[in-house]
Design a protein around this motif. Sequence first.
Motif, PDB file in Angstrom:
ATOM      1  N   PRO A 165       0.828  -1.217   0.000  1.00  0.00           N
ATOM      2  CA  PRO A 165       0.000   0.000   0.000  1.00  0.00           C
ATOM      3  C   PRO A 165       0.858   1.261   0.000  1.00  0.00           C
ATOM      4  O   PRO A 165       1.890   1.323   0.675  1.00  0.00           O
ATOM      5  N   GLY A 166       0.422   2.249  -0.797  1.00  0.00           N
ATOM      6  CA  GLY A 166       1.164   3.505  -0.893  1.00  0.00           C
ATOM      7  C   GLY A 166       2.102   3.553  -2.082  1.00  0.00           C
ATOM      8  O   GLY A 166       2.516   4.624  -2.510  1.00  0.00           O
ATOM      9  N   ALA A 264      -9.604   9.195   1.675  1.00  0.00           N
ATOM     10  CA  ALA A 264      -8.446   8.365   1.295  1.00  0.00           C
ATOM     11  C   ALA A 264      -8.698   7.761  -0.074  1.00  0.00           C
ATOM     12  O   ALA A 264      -9.814   7.771  -0.597  1.00  0.00           O
ATOM     13  N   GLU A 267      -5.384   3.134  -3.128  1.00  0.00           N
ATOM     14  CA  GLU A 267      -3.960   2.737  -3.121  1.00  0.00           C
ATOM     15  C   GLU A 267      -3.318   2.806  -1.731  1.00  0.00           C
ATOM     16  O   GLU A 267      -2.195   2.343  -1.546  1.00  0.00           O
ATOM     17  N   ALA A 268      -4.048   3.396  -0.745  1.00  0.00           N
ATOM     18  CA  ALA A 268      -3.498   3.495   0.614  1.00  0.00           C
ATOM     19  C   ALA A 268      -3.957   2.345   1.513  1.00  0.00           C
ATOM     20  O   ALA A 268      -3.478   2.213   2.644  1.00  0.00           O
TER      21      ALA A 268
END
Length: 281
Positions: A165-166, A264, A267-268
């Motif tokens: 993630p990120g 949010a 992708e997080a």
Amino acid sequence: MPAVRLLGPAEVRALAAEIDVRPTKQRGQNFVIDPNTVRRIVRESGVGAEDVVVEVGPGLGSLTLALLETGARVTAVEIDEVLAGRLPATIAEFAPECADRFALVHQDALRVTELPGPAPTALVANLPYNVSVPVLLHLLALLPSLEKGLVMVQSEVADRLAARPGSKVYGIPSVKAAWFADVRRTGAIGRNVFWPAPNVDSGLVAWTRREPPATAVSRERVFAVVDAAFAQRRKALRGALRSVAGSAEAAEAALVAAGIDPLARGEALTIDDFIAITENL
């Protein structure tokens, strides 16, 4: 170790010429012509004599022979009629002591619903690049007995499958693969070990099965939420999940209940975050 002869460039080309096979892009066919590469794949997969291995797209048999060399049982799934027709004879010729540990399934791996013989414990394959992610996810879902695996895929697909993630390349394949397994990138493969040489680089992805997530919601429902979250990648989840929640307000309520910021982006989030959202929808 059983006596096995592996295929080099001369053997691969001779076999292809004998059955008049011209590798096609449509089926993502690029045959490995380097014995060191298939031995490396097998070594990094951790497969041993106690394993039952599923191989997808064995082609002319380069990797199949290296897998049989370990003492493992191998079930090879091949869609191409001509390649499937030649493979048993190749095993008999290059690994005669191993023929009783080899089974062939002439079918499209995406449409396989069961496999013959003992329950498979490992998946090791040079996956056709055009269907690598769907095939991997289909077999992970179909065969819960699979404990581990290593697949060779296009380099950027390898990055996506193993992304966290990120990361810029974190997306649908990363999240869905994480439902089934802990996935990691284990190396790169050069273009010159293939015939014909592909116009993309290849990467190795290894995975180890993880316990199924403890949740009452179905995998299909969670995956529908994942698909919606990444359909418009730059959109905040409050808007992106509107289609599965019924409204932006309902999406926001589910996100807040799951402890996730409605602004949010997909992708997080981890697979566990997506499960929590689905449980609250």
